[in-house]
Design a protein around this motif. Structure first.
Motif, PDB file in Angstrom:
ATOM      1  N   ARG A 150       0.830  -1.193   0.000  1.00  0.00           N
ATOM      2  CA  ARG A 150       0.000   0.000   0.000  1.00  0.00           C
ATOM      3  C   ARG A 150       0.874   1.257   0.000  1.00  0.00           C
ATOM      4  O   ARG A 150       1.662   1.482   0.918  1.00  0.00           O
ATOM      5  N   PHE A 151       0.720   2.058  -1.042  1.00  0.00           N
ATOM      6  CA  PHE A 151       1.370   3.363  -1.072  1.00  0.00           C
ATOM      7  C   PHE A 151       0.595   4.364  -0.218  1.00  0.00           C
ATOM      8  O   PHE A 151       1.180   5.141   0.540  1.00  0.00           O
ATOM      9  N   THR A 152      -0.715   4.354  -0.382  1.00  0.00           N
ATOM     10  CA  THR A 152      -1.625   5.170   0.414  1.00  0.00           C
ATOM     11  C   THR A 152      -2.848   4.311   0.733  1.00  0.00           C
ATOM     12  O   THR A 152      -2.932   3.143   0.334  1.00  0.00           O
ATOM     13  N   ARG A 153      -3.822   4.863   1.444  1.00  0.00           N
ATOM     14  CA  ARG A 153      -5.048   4.124   1.737  1.00  0.00           C
ATOM     15  C   ARG A 153      -5.844   3.859   0.466  1.00  0.00           C
ATOM     16  O   ARG A 153      -6.637   2.910   0.403  1.00  0.00           O
ATOM     17  N   LEU A 154      -5.605   4.668  -0.581  1.00  0.00           N
ATOM     18  CA  LEU A 154      -6.339   4.506  -1.836  1.00  0.00           C
ATOM     19  C   LEU A 154      -5.600   3.628  -2.835  1.00  0.00           C
ATOM     20  O   LEU A 154      -6.196   2.784  -3.497  1.00  0.00           O
ATOM     21  N   LEU A 155      -4.286   3.777  -2.942  1.00  0.00           N
ATOM     22  CA  LEU A 155      -3.513   3.169  -4.022  1.00  0.00           C
ATOM     23  C   LEU A 155      -2.574   2.098  -3.490  1.00  0.00           C
ATOM     24  O   LEU A 155      -1.902   2.291  -2.471  1.00  0.00           O
ATOM     25  N   SER A 156      -2.500   0.977  -4.206  1.00  0.00           N
ATOM     26  CA  SER A 156      -1.596  -0.112  -3.849  1.00  0.00           C
ATOM     27  C   SER A 156      -1.109  -0.796  -5.115  1.00  0.00           C
ATOM     28  O   SER A 156      -1.698  -0.648  -6.197  1.00  0.00           O
TER      29      SER A 156
END
Length: 278
Positions: free
Chosen positions: A119-125
């Motif tokens: 996971r890079f952020t809570r939205l993008l992985s």
């Protein structure tokens, strides 16, 4: 006036502590007990790994004699940055009419899959996916597949007995089918390779503290070679009877627009079973 009189008067006006005051815990002891309770709660919290395995069976007698056994296992690791899913399932079954001695295989498949997410952020992985499976009734000796791509999380709520997750995947996929006809006659079939984009969906929803719904689906349309589309969907409904034991229902749909010769395009299965959480 006598000084002794003033001393007795002052003692008489001093309030006497209640009998249970000596038994009341001190502020320091209350704080120590709170810290111990907090440590115990932390020890009881689940670790990053969770797992489960389940079994299902069906038996028929009378005009037909048939049975089917199914099994599945799941292990998941979840942290704020990394997530790993290991999954396996299989089925075996055969059937025969009442007046037939020879039994026909109705189910004989086994598969294992692994998915890793960063996971890079809570939205993008970003994710990678590896899998292998065999299915004799579908004339599939071995399918190996690999997938790379990104994941987009649209909804995520993780609370105790109140999970909600909606995540979409977009990537590229490679799959190779080694085909072999096992019955009615054994025959080697041409292998098939699939290069395609991959569109996937993962959905988790707890209807309440005991009823849980899970859906995983992936679509693989071949846009580089001969027109071929693969669709795989697995729906799971589980009902907890205890904290670790549940009844489960699986519905699986597998579609191959260009299956092996003599095979139908779409397979579906509905199975009931029991599951134990580890």
């Amino acid at each position: 006036m006598s000084p002794l009189f003033f001393l007795f008067a002052a003692l008489a006006q001093t309030p006497t502590p209640p009998d249970d005051a000596a038994d009341a815990p001190s502020a320091a002891s209350v704080e120590a007990e709170a810290e111990e309770a907090e440590d115990e709660d932390e020890d009881e919290e689940d670790g990053p790994w969770t797992g489960s395995f389940g079994l299902g069976a069906s038996f028929f007698t009378g005009n037909s004699r048939a049975f089917t056994l199914t099994g599945d296992a799941l292990a998941e690791y979840d942290s704020p940055v990394w997530a790993l899913t290991l999954e396996a399932d299989g089925a075996y079954g055969n059937a025969a009419a009442e007046d037939e001695g020879e039994r026909e295989v109705t189910a004989k498949n086994l598969g294992g899959w692994a998915r890793g997410d960063y996971r890079f952020t809570r939205l993008l992985s970003a994710y990678t996916f590896l899998g292998a499976e065999t299915d004799h009734p579908a004339s599939l000796e071995l399918r190996t597949e690999a997938e790379l791509g990104i994941g987009l999380t649209f909804l995520e709520r993780k609370e105790e007995s109140n999970e909600l997750l909606l995540r979409a995947y977009l990537g590229g996929s490679y799959a190779r089918d080694r085909r072999f006809q096992y019955f009615p006659t054994r025959e080697q079939l041409p292998d098939v390779t699939l290069w395609s984009p991959a569109v996937g969906l993962a959905f988790r929803y707890d209807l309440n503290e005991r009823v849980h719904l899970r859906e995983d689906a992936v679509l693989l349309p071949d846009v580089f070679g001969d027109t071929r589309v693969l669709l795989d969907s697995t729906s799971k409904l589980s009902v907890d009877l205890t904290e670790r034991f549940a009844l489960t229902t699986f519905f699986e749909l597998q579609h191959d627009s260009r299956p092996a010769a003599g095979k139908v395009r779409t397979d579906t299965s509905l199975s009931l079973g029991a599951e134990l959480e580890l």
